[in-house]
Scaffold this motif. Structure first.
Motif: not given
Length: 355
Positions: A143, A272, A296-297, A299, A301, A303
């Motif tokens: 991602a 992750t 790192l968002t 929520d 996620t 990327l």
């Protein structure tokens, strides 16, 4: 017997100065009981200059700016010449950016059949070109943020088409970058069409290809990867720039950036990040070392942003700091990289080139 190591630094690149600082740190950290240190300086015009063996601490980076008229010149000074035992055992290429980190020097060392620290031709070239790198990441299912790219000819043919595409596919804010450069050189953050136009002009000063990435509100986290076919990950760190983004001045001039090691993230995020970093390392066929950068968002996620195949290597750079917090001190880290280089070289010698 000491290992004869050539430290290769400088280079015909906008990151020449960064390379000089890295070389100063590595040279001073090398154990002179184990290594015979030979400086090899590449001037900003591309001339190779091999200096005398270094037998003490180097206190000023200017001492590493070797004069061509007073020293041996040429890349072949790395090899045995006319019966003289001048060949080095291994090369440590501390070059950043084009003409050094992009596979060109690695290819030359392959042709000379000299062991060298770090990534090979493929990984170096793919890791340098952000467009190619992101295409490989996409193929691997990693991602990442949305992006578009342009070559200079297409942009010059119709600049409005390029700007419209950015606005339609990415919107603002976005980041414009030279595709083949590091250390945040030539990068601009854009919030409107006027800034976008200026950003393209700035980025094309440094490359014929430009990549534009969608801006994302996220934490910036990084992990260091070390190894060949069985890479290992360090602890994870976080970069907290006090400016709008982590640009060249924040990295190398102002010191106006906080590094948090280890990053305050959950065990799930750690897993992750490590899994994605390892996957990226293998997708590019990396060897030796890589620093993998992520977003790192809010929520949760993760990327992947990019990997750096020859990250900054001063004791205060993120890659060595991450390994220091993992229990591997700077001099030991350098020795491990040399060991990995020789292991990879020995493996390549098993390949048959005749049929």
């Amino acid at each position: 017997m000491k290992t004869k190591i050539a430290v290769l630094y400088g280079g015909k690149s906008a990151e020449h100065k960064v390379s000089m600082q890295t070389a100063l740190s590595v040279i001073n950290a090398l154990d002179q009981e184990k290594f015979e240190i030979h400086p090899v300086y590449i001037t900003d015009s591309g001339t190779w200059v091999r200096g005398e063996e270094i037998t003490g601490q180097v206190n000023d980076v200017k001492r590493l700016e070797l004069a061509p008229e007073k020293n041996e010149v040429g890349a072949l000074t790395l090899t045995e010449q006319e019966g003289k035992s001048e060949a080095v055992d291994v090369v440590f290429p501390l070059l950043h950016g084009p003409n050094g980190e992009d596979g060109t020097v690695q290819g030359m060392l392959e042709l000379l059949n000299i062991p060298y620290v770090g990534n090979g031709v493929l990984a170096s070239a793919a890791g340098m070109d952000k467009v190619i790198m992101k295409a490989i990441f996409a193929q691997a299912g990693l991602a990442q943020v949305n992006y578009v790219h342009f070559v200079r000819r297409d942009w010059e043919r119709d600049r409005k088409v390029a700007y419209d595409k950015v606005e339609q596919e990415l919107s603002y804010p976005c980041f414009v970058k030279p595709a083949n450069l590091g250390s945040s050189v030539g990068i601009s953050k854009c919030r409107n069409r006027e800034e976008l136009e200026q950003a393209f002009i700035e980025a094309y000063k440094f490359d014929r290809k430009v990549i534009v990435e969608r801006g994302v509100t996220a934490r910036e986290i990084e992990v260091a990867v070390l190894g060949n076919d069985d890479p290992k990950c360090s602890v994870i760190g976080e970069i907290v720039p006090k400016k709008d983004f982590y640009d060249y001045k924040a990295k190398y001039e102002d010191g106006d950036t906080a590094l948090i090691i280890p990053a305050e993230i959950s065990a799930d995020v750690v897993k992750t990040v490590n899994d994605m970093a390892t996957q990226a390392f293998k997708a590019l066929d990396c060897s030796g070392l890589v620093r993998a950068d992520f977003f790192l968002t809010k929520d949760g996620t993760v990327l992947i942003n990019e990997v750096n195949t020859m990250p900054g290597f001063t004791p205060f750079s993120m890659f060595p700091l991450l390994w220091k917090h993992a229990g591997l001190e700077y001099p030991a880290l350098i020795e491990e990289l040399v060991k990995l280089a020789l292991e990879r070289y020995d493996e390549k010698q098993q390949i048959t080139y005749t049929f």
